[in-house]
Write a protein that holds these residues in place. Structure first.
Motif, PDB file in Angstrom:
ATOM      1  N   GLY A 320       1.070  -1.080   0.107  1.00  0.00           N
ATOM      2  CA  GLY A 320      -0.027  -0.006  -0.127  1.00  0.00           C
ATOM      3  C   GLY A 320       0.926   1.434   0.029  1.00  0.00           C
ATOM      4  N   LYS A 321       2.074   1.035  -0.402  1.00  0.00           N
ATOM      5  CA  LYS A 321       2.862   2.182  -0.349  1.00  0.00           C
ATOM      6  C   LYS A 321       2.822   3.214  -1.726  1.00  0.00           C
ATOM      7  CE  LYS A 321       6.297   0.514   2.926  1.00  0.00           C
ATOM      8  NZ  LYS A 321       7.930   0.518   3.267  1.00  0.00           N
ATOM      9  N   ILE A 322       2.553   2.605  -2.959  1.00  0.00           N
ATOM     10  CA  ILE A 322       2.543   3.308  -3.765  1.00  0.00           C
ATOM     11  C   ILE A 322       1.120   2.883  -4.670  1.00  0.00           C
ATOM     12  CG2 ILE A 322       5.229   3.641  -4.329  1.00  0.00           C
ATOM     13  CD1 ILE A 322       4.633   1.124  -6.645  1.00  0.00           C
ATOM     14  N   ASP A 323       0.777   3.862  -5.579  1.00  0.00           N
ATOM     15  CA  ASP A 323      -0.393   3.574  -6.040  1.00  0.00           C
ATOM     16  C   ASP A 323      -0.405   2.744  -7.506  1.00  0.00           C
ATOM     17  OD1 ASP A 323       0.301   5.264  -8.204  1.00  0.00           O
ATOM     18  OD2 ASP A 323      -0.669   6.967  -7.527  1.00  0.00           O
ATOM     19  N   GLU A 324      -1.595   2.320  -8.181  1.00  0.00           N
ATOM     20  CA  GLU A 324      -1.471   1.538  -9.347  1.00  0.00           C
ATOM     21  C   GLU A 324      -0.685   2.321 -10.566  1.00  0.00           C
ATOM     22  OE1 GLU A 324      -4.274  -1.552 -11.755  1.00  0.00           O
ATOM     23  OE2 GLU A 324      -5.152  -0.100 -10.402  1.00  0.00           O
ATOM     24  N   ASP A 325      -0.931   3.819 -10.571  1.00  0.00           N
ATOM     25  CA  ASP A 325      -0.058   4.128 -11.544  1.00  0.00           C
ATOM     26  C   ASP A 325       1.322   4.421 -11.570  1.00  0.00           C
ATOM     27  OD1 ASP A 325      -2.630   5.323 -12.530  1.00  0.00           O
ATOM     28  OD2 ASP A 325      -2.621   7.034 -11.841  1.00  0.00           O
ATOM     29  N   ALA A 326       1.818   4.194 -10.372  1.00  0.00           N
ATOM     30  CA  ALA A 326       3.475   4.223 -10.131  1.00  0.00           C
ATOM     31  C   ALA A 326       3.715   2.880 -10.406  1.00  0.00           C
ATOM     32  CB  ALA A 326       3.592   4.320  -8.914  1.00  0.00           C
ATOM     33  N   LEU A 327       3.149   1.705 -10.110  1.00  0.00           N
ATOM     34  CA  LEU A 327       3.395   0.464 -10.609  1.00  0.00           C
ATOM     35  C   LEU A 327       3.533   0.126 -11.871  1.00  0.00           C
ATOM     36  CD1 LEU A 327       3.926  -2.703  -9.702  1.00  0.00           C
ATOM     37  CD2 LEU A 327       1.430  -2.897  -9.354  1.00  0.00           C
ATOM     38  N   ASN A 328       2.238   0.582 -12.587  1.00  0.00           N
ATOM     39  CA  ASN A 328       2.018   0.391 -14.155  1.00  0.00           C
ATOM     40  C   ASN A 328       3.299   1.168 -14.743  1.00  0.00           C
ATOM     41  OD1 ASN A 328       0.023  -1.209 -13.737  1.00  0.00           O
ATOM     42  ND2 ASN A 328      -1.492   0.599 -14.105  1.00  0.00           N
ATOM     43  N   ARG A 329       3.641   2.408 -14.362  1.00  0.00           N
ATOM     44  CA  ARG A 329       4.596   3.070 -15.076  1.00  0.00           C
ATOM     45  C   ARG A 329       5.860   2.399 -14.907  1.00  0.00           C
ATOM     46  NH1 ARG A 329       6.851   6.347 -18.782  1.00  0.00           N
ATOM     47  NH2 ARG A 329       8.482   7.717 -18.139  1.00  0.00           N
ATOM     48  N   SER A 330       6.281   1.765 -13.653  1.00  0.00           N
ATOM     49  CA  SER A 330       7.388   0.880 -13.577  1.00  0.00           C
ATOM     50  C   SER A 330       7.649  -0.148 -14.606  1.00  0.00           C
ATOM     51  CB  SER A 330       7.492   0.434 -12.135  1.00  0.00           C
ATOM     52  OG  SER A 330       8.817  -0.197 -11.823  1.00  0.00           O
ATOM     53  N   LYS A 331       6.427  -0.865 -14.768  1.00  0.00           N
ATOM     54  CA  LYS A 331       6.228  -1.845 -15.642  1.00  0.00           C
ATOM     55  C   LYS A 331       6.468  -1.635 -17.190  1.00  0.00           C
ATOM     56  CE  LYS A 331       4.933  -6.298 -16.763  1.00  0.00           C
ATOM     57  NZ  LYS A 331       5.014  -6.379 -18.245  1.00  0.00           N
ATOM     58  N   VAL A 332       6.006  -0.592 -17.593  1.00  0.00           N
ATOM     59  CA  VAL A 332       6.012   0.142 -18.735  1.00  0.00           C
ATOM     60  C   VAL A 332       7.531   0.597 -18.978  1.00  0.00           C
ATOM     61  CG1 VAL A 332       5.569   1.978 -20.203  1.00  0.00           C
ATOM     62  CG2 VAL A 332       3.849   0.873 -18.990  1.00  0.00           C
ATOM     63  N   LEU A 333       8.210   0.953 -17.874  1.00  0.00           N
ATOM     64  CA  LEU A 333       9.400   1.261 -18.305  1.00  0.00           C
ATOM     65  C   LEU A 333      10.730  -0.018 -18.390  1.00  0.00           C
ATOM     66  CD1 LEU A 333       9.887   4.391 -15.626  1.00  0.00           C
ATOM     67  CD2 LEU A 333      10.172   4.515 -18.066  1.00  0.00           C
ATOM     68  N   MET A 334      10.415  -1.044 -17.786  1.00  0.00           N
ATOM     69  CA  MET A 334      11.004  -2.192 -17.821  1.00  0.00           C
ATOM     70  C   MET A 334      10.617  -2.923 -19.275  1.00  0.00           C
ATOM     71  SD  MET A 334      10.993  -5.829 -15.369  1.00  0.00           S
ATOM     72  CE  MET A 334       9.528  -6.226 -15.889  1.00  0.00           C
ATOM     73  N   ASP A 335       9.531  -2.926 -19.613  1.00  0.00           N
ATOM     74  CA  ASP A 335       9.229  -3.345 -21.015  1.00  0.00           C
ATOM     75  C   ASP A 335       9.868  -2.644 -22.095  1.00  0.00           C
ATOM     76  OD1 ASP A 335       7.440  -5.359 -19.592  1.00  0.00           O
ATOM     77  OD2 ASP A 335       5.526  -4.358 -20.007  1.00  0.00           O
TER      78      ASP A 335
END
Length: 504
Positions: A320-335
């Motif tokens: 619960g430390k970050i929101d879903e937007d931050a998680l998705n952004r991190s995934k996009v950068l890795m992809d």
């Protein structure tokens, strides 16, 4: 394990030279130097620039200590939300105290603490009281009226003038903080306003490390910076002002680029003359790119950091430390760089061994496994048991290998382990009696007095510094902190060990 790709000595020389040029300029009597990133223990820089001294910045300041004093800024909102510094697992208010201790150890002059965007929050008042009762000079700055559009109001007694002036005496004032968004720029410009009212010609500059302006926009180092700041929504961009002024492509980030026109106008309004900067890149002192000696190694290390940040983001989302937007952004950068989680090579051995144990015996259904990538690029695993957590088992197995100790030799007497477990259960009334990393290492240290194998293992623990590790479940804070203290770069799958809601 990444080879050296960065010359820290050359970097310090370059940065020192350019800072001194600004400090000694005939145009200024005082320089407010905003430090971006971590001033001490910059582990992100050390990971993406292998060879970077994580204390390079403070070692540089030590050279300038006779001319410099330090202001530490912390955003009040980060105190109320208990924002955590990832590398140490401590909240920003505690990080401020840790920074003060570090600066004192380096014999650097600490001027004061500034709590920015202060709104009288009770938890922030407790922090301020704690500082005041220790004799630490503390200031509060409220949100600046008129910011960011009304320059006339910003540069007035109702704007920056409403902030108390921080009494400084040195030619170089370093403005730092525990992380991004701490209010360093606003504090610097507020001081600039007060100095000019007092007849002191002051100037402003930024000590930057990332993004690195003279690397390509999509260089893995610059993408790794974005993954480190997904919660702040930082995006690396070509600096349009630099391109227009010089015809040269330079990389900066969105917040600085967006703020530059207003910052330029504010400085012009304060100083009543044309600012010396034509771009946000001009404002920065950023020579990190000139310290790179092996771009291939640096790119590899940065790609590993991109994966690492995504794996950490998944756990932080679970917590619960970050929101879903931050998680998705991190995934996009890795992809975007064509990576998967298992390109962090230590992930697969941990998962495969856990799956193997579960398939062998149903009693291992909830088994947790940690794998460590050793200095010779082999992998060592350890699994959870009734005696100890997976991380502790992995550390013991790793130092056994480093010490050339056979698997069937006990470094710690089973009696010592059972006595410790009995203490936890019957005396300290703890529900979870498996020994954590710190407890097992303490037992190993005690055993070293009489057991040559344990003595040899203790001597080799330091060789684990810089190793990567991965655990198939979220670590406790205690174990994460112990692994961090050992210098082990650890990630976890976003799964809890138990279904209990309290996870200490």
């Amino acid at each position: 394990m990444a080879a050296i790709g960065f010359d820290s000595g050359k970097y310090i020389e370059e940065q020192s030279k350019y800072i001194l040029e600004r400090v000694n300029s005939n145009e200024t009597e005082r320089l407010y130097l905003e430090f971006g990133g971590k001033l001490v223990h910059d582990k992100h820089a050390a990971r993406v620039l292998p060879g970077f001294d994580e204390n390079a910045k403070i070692n540089l300041l030590r050279r300038l200590k006779d001319q410099a004093e330090i202001i530490i800024c912390v955003y009040a909102g980060d105190i109320t939300t208990n924002k955590t510094r990832q590398d140490f697992g401590i909240t920003y208010d505690l990080e401020v105290l840790r920074l003060m201790d570090v600066f004192a150890n380096y014999d650097l002059s600490i001027n004061s603490i500034v709590v920015t965007r202060y709104e009288g929050q009770p938890s922030v008042n407790m922090f301020i009281n704690k500082l005041n009762r220790r004799g630490i000079k503390t200031y509060t700055h409220s949100f600046t009226k008129g910011y960011p559009t009304d320059v006339d109001l910003i540069v007035s007694d109702e704007g920056y003038g409403a902030n108390p002036y921080i009494e400084v005496t040195k030619h170089l004032v370093v403005v730092t903080g525990p992380g991004g968004g701490s209010g360093k720029m606003a504090t610097s410009l507020s001081q600039l306003y007060h100095d000019y009212k007092r007849g002191v010609k002051a100037s402003y500059a930024k000590f930057e490390t990332f993004p690195i302006w003279n690397l390509p926009l999509k260089h893995p180092v610059n993408i790794a910076y974005e993954t480190a700041t997904v919660d702040l929504k930082d995006v690396s961009m070509i600096d349009p002002f630099h391109l227009e002024a010089y015809g040269v492509k330079a990389v900066n980030y969105n917040r600085d680029i967006e703020a530059f026109p207003i910052v330029k106008r504010i400085i012009e309004k304060i100083t009543r003359k044309e600012p010396p900067y034509k771009s946000p890149t001009d404002m920065g002192v950023n020579r990190a790119g000139f310290g790179i000696t092996n771009d291939e190694e640096v790119q590899y290390a940065a790609r590993q950091e991109i994966i690492r940040r995504y794996v950490i983001a998944r756990c932080n989302y679970k917590k619960g430390k970050i929101d879903e937007d931050a998680l998705n952004r991190s995934k996009v950068l890795m992809d975007d760089v064509g990576l998967t989680v298992e390109d962090r090579l230590v992930v697969r051995p941990a998962r495969e061994y856990a799956e193997f144990k579960r398939n062998c015996d149903k009693s291992y259904e909830n088994v947790v496994v940690m794998a460590i990538e050793m200095p010779d690029s082999t992998f060592i695993t350890g699994r959870s048991s009734s005696q100890m957590v997976a991380a502790a088992a992995a550390i013991l197995n790793a130092v056994k290998k480093l010490s050339g100790i056979s698997d069937d030799i006990h470094m710690i007497s089973p009696n010592i382990l059972s006595t410790l477990q009995s203490l936890k259960k019957n005396v300290l009334n703890q529900d979870h009696c498996s020994l954590n990393c710190e407890e097992v290492l303490s037992a190993l240290s005690i055993s070293a007095a009489t057991n040559p194998s344990a003595h040899a293992a203790i001597g080799n623990l330091a060789k684990l510094k810089g190793c990567r590790a991965h655990c198939t479940a979220i670590l406790s804070d205690k174990d994460e902190n112990t692994l961090s203290a050992l210098g082990i770069d650890v990630t976890c799958d976003p799964e809890y060990v138990t279904t209990n809601l309290y996870f200490g």
